[in-house]
Design an enzyme around this catalytic site. Sequence first.
Site, short mmCIF file in Angstrom:
data_model
loop_
_atom_site.label_atom_id
_atom_site.label_comp_id
_atom_site.label_asym_id
_atom_site.label_seq_id
_atom_site.Cartn_x
_atom_site.Cartn_y
_atom_site.Cartn_z
N LYS A 172 0.83 -1.21 0.00
CA LYS A 172 0.00 0.00 0.00
C LYS A 172 0.87 1.25 0.00
O LYS A 172 0.64 2.18 -0.79
CB LYS A 172 -0.93 0.00 1.23
CG LYS A 172 -2.07 -0.99 1.16
CD LYS A 172 -3.07 -0.79 2.28
CE LYS A 172 -2.49 -1.13 3.62
NZ LYS A 172 -3.51 -1.14 4.70
N ASP A 214 -0.17 5.64 10.44
CA ASP A 214 -0.99 4.51 9.99
C ASP A 214 -1.77 3.89 11.14
O ASP A 214 -2.07 2.71 11.13
CB ASP A 214 -0.08 3.46 9.33
CG ASP A 214 -0.88 2.45 8.51
OD1 ASP A 214 -1.90 2.84 7.92
OD2 ASP A 214 -0.48 1.27 8.48
N LYS A 245 -3.60 7.91 7.65
CA LYS A 245 -4.74 7.00 7.44
C LYS A 245 -6.03 7.66 7.91
O LYS A 245 -6.06 8.39 8.90
CB LYS A 245 -4.53 5.69 8.21
CG LYS A 245 -5.72 4.73 8.08
CD LYS A 245 -5.52 3.47 8.89
CE LYS A 245 -4.64 2.49 8.15
NZ LYS A 245 -4.61 1.16 8.82
#
Length: 709
Positions: free
Chosen positions: A104, A228, A268
């Site tokens: 990712k 994240d 995120k």
Amino acid sequence: MFFLEELEETTEKYYVHDKEFCKMFVLKPGWPLPDVNAMYTEPEWMLNEFQELKTLLNLTKQKLNDFDLDAWHVHTGKMNPACQVVNHVRRHVRPNFLTQAWCKFYEIACSSDLVSLDEIREEGGTSFTSVHLCEAPGAFIAALNHFLAINYEDLRLDWLAMTLNPYHESNGHPDIVTDERLILHTLPNWEFGPDYTGDIFQPGYAEHLYRTVLERFSGKGAWLVTADGSVDCSDDPGEQETVVSRLHDHETMVALSVLRDNGSLVLKAFTMFECNTICRIFLLCCLFRSVVLRKPATSKPGNSEVYVVCKGYRGRSVAMPYVQAYYADDQHRKVGLGGACMFPLSLVPVEFRRKLFECAEHFAHMQIRTIDANVDGLQRREALYREMKSVQESMCQEFMARLNLRPIRYTQELTSLSNNFNHKHNWELLRIGRKPRGMSYAEKTRIRHMDAGQEAGALYQEVAQCHEWRAVRRYTDDVVWCSSVNLIYRLSDVAFRMGKPVTVVKGSKFCSEALINYRHRVLSRFPRSGVAVDAECRLSHYRTKMHKPRSVVCDLTDVCDEHASDNTALQHRCLAAIVDALQALSDGDDLIIVGYPLYTQLSVANVYAVAKMFNMFGLFKPNPVYSHAFVFLEFSSAHCGGWLSMLAKVVRYLVPSDHGGLAIISWMPLKVLIEQEVYADIVAANNLCIVHEIEPILSSASSAAASCS
């Protein structure tokens, strides 16, 4: 005809590729900064169109309530166009520390132009500096290193990271990521804050990290910050955004504190329905020159995960008033509980709200379509799986081609994770434990509404199915012996670590992850029970087993029972008693220590130090009646060296009131502790101790409930 069919197939694949690799939404930057004095001055607000979208998405999610999660994940994996990418990259690129998160971030790095090479060169720099928040297990770092090695070979990666400290035993499941291979071998790059927990919410963490960054990066901030972090939302999936909101706010403020001018942030996010998320993204659009929301192709299409990619930071001097206002007002700690909102609705422009709603709608409908397709696909899943194989194969090729992905040289890797651990078996023990069985949301809800007896029975059944629970029954040795000369353990290795006292042990690297989690759940929910045996019986039992009736016995069982709710007090009293016993020994004496728990780095280091003063030591097989014990043979004052005085020093550092509320967490590096030959035996003994401790508690609680019904 064949040519037309082939052309249609190729066109369809390109459509799938573009659809998967172009999941993004661009937001307009450059909004005027809102009044900082208005932060957290008004209650939380709601926008009807956002809440209606949230309701629509949650109604779709509720279709999954009765699905077994393990079976559902298998199904959605086979329906995911990118599900084979990780394995394909592993086979053909063999990158350092490959995970789905690695893929990712690599995709984000390739598509977002995060590195400003000209600016770095203007300053005469040769390194790219980065800070990674909530980063465990470290895949973003490894992916960034690989990306730089391929695309900017003359740049060296210089990084710092933070995460919940897996070596602070007050942290445990489900909050920590237990795969700490990267952390263990790059520990100087990890910053766990003033209290050593790694908790981003600890007081003063942002300022502490800022000072650390300046010291590390020659007085400057980081070119890139990634964040994240997430929180387990499985108990309330419909409120995921609210549950994670405080964490994402903290990540944002810490990032704004340590980022350098014109730097980049990758954060995120999930859905964008609630006021504090709307305000957070608005603030980012004010502080950065580019804000794009991306969902990487390798992010599972049925979840809400997206990444806010921000570039061109306007600078710390511009952002700090907002950061300081955030930390000065504690109303943000009540997000979702009737607290105040980051900004009043009147300060968030209508045009921005309209555009963000389009963004929220774009990603929400994408998720809804995926969930509906996966649910509908269950009826003809075998045929769909076959159809998906060709799409998945082409996605692998496209991922490699679009991202110019190839292997890097061994010398460019972040660290040789596969070769730099002396005892591979011991490393595998560190990760002992299997993922618990997934259950449906409806089943979880049912369990939460059980009474204590029903809960004990259900937990007993769950524990009994645990692999490690069954494995402890194979423990056969009455005593495991070890020569003290085999302990590769020196006073020069000593490194004191102070931190927040470990009052309750929730995690441990000296037993099964699953079993220590069950232990914490059981002890925090049910009263203790078991067979009471007096000290004389225990003393007689162990002396008889040793055939040494004159052995000195240091029985800590009663001390442990008295301080069962406070591990720090327990450690202090136990170690003080051990030191007293050692100081009374004469050369040639034997010592038996009964009941001392070895779940923490501190206690294991203490026992290793005691062993250094004797010629031999052994671990008795844990007994459900007489507890567990360690035996040390032939005390030698010549072997004491500095070990006894070191233990006496450790005792003093276990009193938090004498050290500003902190206590010693460890005094020997974890890597040293787990590289000892006896480590595997300690893990096996601890696992059996846990079984003996919680089995009678669960049995008693479930039996009591049955007799009352």
